[in-house]
Write a protein that holds these residues in place. Structure first.
Motif, short mmCIF file in Angstrom:
data_model
loop_
_atom_site.label_atom_id
_atom_site.label_comp_id
_atom_site.label_asym_id
_atom_site.label_seq_id
_atom_site.Cartn_x
_atom_site.Cartn_y
_atom_site.Cartn_z
N TYR A 75 0.84 -1.20 0.00
CA TYR A 75 0.00 0.00 0.00
C TYR A 75 0.87 1.24 0.00
N ALA A 76 0.43 2.25 -0.78
CA ALA A 76 1.17 3.52 -0.81
C ALA A 76 0.83 4.31 0.45
N ASP A 77 1.47 5.47 0.64
CA ASP A 77 1.26 6.27 1.84
C ASP A 77 -0.21 6.69 2.02
N ASP A 78 -0.91 6.91 0.88
CA ASP A 78 -2.30 7.35 1.00
C ASP A 78 -3.28 6.19 1.22
N GLY A 79 -2.75 5.00 1.43
CA GLY A 79 -3.60 3.86 1.74
C GLY A 79 -4.08 3.09 0.53
N SER A 80 -3.76 3.57 -0.70
CA SER A 80 -4.21 2.84 -1.90
C SER A 80 -3.20 1.75 -2.26
N LEU A 81 -3.70 0.77 -3.00
CA LEU A 81 -2.81 -0.30 -3.44
C LEU A 81 -1.77 0.28 -4.40
N ILE A 82 -0.52 -0.11 -4.24
CA ILE A 82 0.52 0.43 -5.13
C ILE A 82 0.21 0.03 -6.56
N ALA A 83 0.25 1.02 -7.46
CA ALA A 83 -0.05 0.73 -8.87
C ALA A 83 1.09 1.28 -9.73
N GLY A 84 0.89 1.31 -11.03
CA GLY A 84 1.87 1.91 -11.93
C GLY A 84 3.20 1.18 -11.93
N PRO A 85 4.28 1.88 -12.31
CA PRO A 85 5.58 1.24 -12.47
C PRO A 85 6.06 0.53 -11.20
N SER A 86 5.77 1.11 -10.02
CA SER A 86 6.29 0.48 -8.80
C SER A 86 5.73 -0.92 -8.62
N MET A 87 4.49 -1.11 -9.08
CA MET A 87 3.88 -2.43 -8.92
C MET A 87 4.66 -3.48 -9.74
N VAL A 88 4.95 -3.13 -11.00
CA VAL A 88 5.60 -4.12 -11.87
C VAL A 88 7.10 -4.21 -11.62
N PHE A 89 7.72 -3.05 -11.35
CA PHE A 89 9.18 -3.07 -11.28
C PHE A 89 9.74 -3.08 -9.85
N ALA A 90 8.86 -2.97 -8.84
CA ALA A 90 9.37 -3.03 -7.46
C ALA A 90 8.69 -4.14 -6.67
#
Ligand code: PFF
Length: 448
Positions: A284-299
């Motif tokens: 989860y990102a700082d704002d509580g949402s599920l991590i999306a975008g490049p961080s999801m695939v590359f991190a």
């Protein structure tokens, strides 16, 4: 000298090629990402409805333009025009689509290059090249240039061979590979701890979000990108379909495959995120949402693969090969739009046209790579948020308002004699004339 036009040799050849264009990073990365950031299953639900009710009719319009014209996008649209003004308008729409496809390829190739570099990493690791494995997954100018060039080389290699020997043959090889990899990865991820929580998050709709304007805009944009609309690509693929084929059912089958694979990709990615969480990775990102975008695939996902030990090397390899293959079957369609135009309108030889145009697009990619921070998003936005919806809307206007209704029917009757008495003919012309242009315009204006 221009060579004779190609044609898909079989119905399956067309379905796999068109589905190959449609199924790409948009399905396997974009769709799960959008689902994650738009309330899970609520987004899936809206996407399904919009894909069939709006994207499919617009998709049919583009296929029909191409099959009628039996030529590149500009020539096909001009064949439907009656006055000089309409012919000029046809040029604008057709050429606009071709430029749009070229622009999309210029940034898509960079991202596909990253997918390939992440696929190389487990291999270098396995053979003990620790420094190299670190280098291929680190952002860097040389790495980006090298892998984008490699990806463009593969795209050019296939398109130089033409419709049957290039697009059709490679789509028939790559699409089954992609579907098999996807299935294997889903089955494997489902056996891991945390997957069922992911499944729940994916399949339980938060119905309060279904009518949120932002969700509708994202879902429609995603559906249009996914069906490669507004880029001249489906016009040119339509032009390679035999007059014996039933276009209505072919179009529906391609839409169904596209939507199903997006859905399956969600079944892989969202549960994989929750598996990562079960292994202690922050999802989860700082704002509580599920991590999306490049961080999801590359991190997040690479961290998950790393935590799996030796098997993680194979899973990571399979995952990024899946991404690269999906990207390749899409990128070849993007290159075919401009190439068919150069071959048919400027009498260029196919091999030469492919290489020259491929290199020109690569030059645009280089400029983007040199200014990655602002240009990647900018080009993506111009091409997909402005170019695609506008061109797709103009194609619907062409079919609905410029082309004569009787000619539309005649074209549809090829391979489908009884179409006049079907529900498709009762609804679709009206839909393409009024609903599609209006809906696209509404979404477009809203996104501004
Ligand atoms: N449909 C592809 C995807 O979902 O990744 C992207 C795409 C392909 C867009 C071809 C435009 C295009 F002309």
């Amino acid at each position: 000298m221009a060579t004779s036009r190609g044609e898909f040799s079989s119905r399956l050849g067309f379905i796999l090629a068109a589905a190959g264009s449609a199924v790409g990073l948009g399905n396997i990365w974009g769709f799960p990402t959008q689902t994650a950031s738009n309330g899970g299953a609520a987004f899936v639900l809206v996407y399904l409805v919009l894909a069939f009710c709006l994207a499919y009719p617009a998709f049919m319009a583009e296929l029909l333009i191409g099959r009628f014209g039996q030529a590149n996008a500009v020539t096909s649209l001009q064949k439907m025009s009656h006055s000089l003004l309409q012919k000029r308008f046809a040029f604008l729409v057709g050429f606009g689509g071709i430029i749009c496809a070229a622009l999309i390829l210029s940034f898509y190739g960079i991202i596909a290059g990253w997918m390939m570099s992440y696929a190389v990493e487990p291999v270098t690791k396995l053979v003990g090249l620790t420094d190299a494995s670190q280098w291929v997954i680190s952002q860097g100018l040389v790495r980006n240039l090298l892998f984008t060039a490699l990806f463009m080389f593969l795209t050019i290699f296939i398109i130089r061979r033409g419709v049957e020997q290039g697009i059709e043959k490679w789509s028939k090889r790559l699409m089954p590979l992609m579907i098999a990899l996807l299935a294997i990865l889903i089955i494997y991820v489902m056996t891991l701890d945390g997957a069922s929580a992911g499944l729940q998050a994916y399949l339980n709709p938060d119905l309060s979000r279904v009518f949120k304007p932002d969700l509708l805009v994202s879902a429609l944009g995603q559906a249009f990108f996914s069906l490669s609309l507004g880029t001249s690509v489906m016009i040119i693929y339509g032009s390679y379909i035999s007059k014996k084929e039933n276009l209505v059912s072919l179009g529906a089958q391609v839409t169904l495959i596209d939507v199903s694979i997006a859905f399956l990709a969600g079944l892989l990615i969202i549960p994989a995120m929750y598996v990562a969480q079960a292994q202690g990775v922050a999802i989860y990102a700082d704002d509580g949402s599920l991590i999306a975008g490049p961080s999801m695939v590359f991190a997040v996902l690479p961290t998950l693969f790393e935590g799996m030990g030796a098997i993680g090397l194979f899973v990571g390899f399979a995952f990024f090969i899946l991404m690269s293959v999906a990207a390749l079957t899409s990128s070849i369609s993007m290159l075919e739009g401009p190439v068919s135009y150069a071959v048919e309108r400027h009498n260029m030889q196919r091999e030469k046209a492919t290489t020259v145009i491929g290199i020109l697009i690569f030059v645009i990619s280089v400029v983007i790579i040199l200014n990655l921070d602002f240009m990647l998003d900018l080009v993506a936005m111009v091409a997909t948020e402005y170019g695609q919806p506008i061109i797709a809307m103009l194609c619907c206007i062409f079919v609905g308002w410029i082309w004569h209704r009787n000619s539309v029917l005649d074209e549809l009757k090829h391979g489908n004699e009884a179409v006049e008495h079907t529900i498709f003919w009762k609804i679709w012309p009206w839909y393409t004339k009024f609903i599609c242009p209006l809906a696209i315009a509404t979404v477009f204006i809203h996104s501004l």
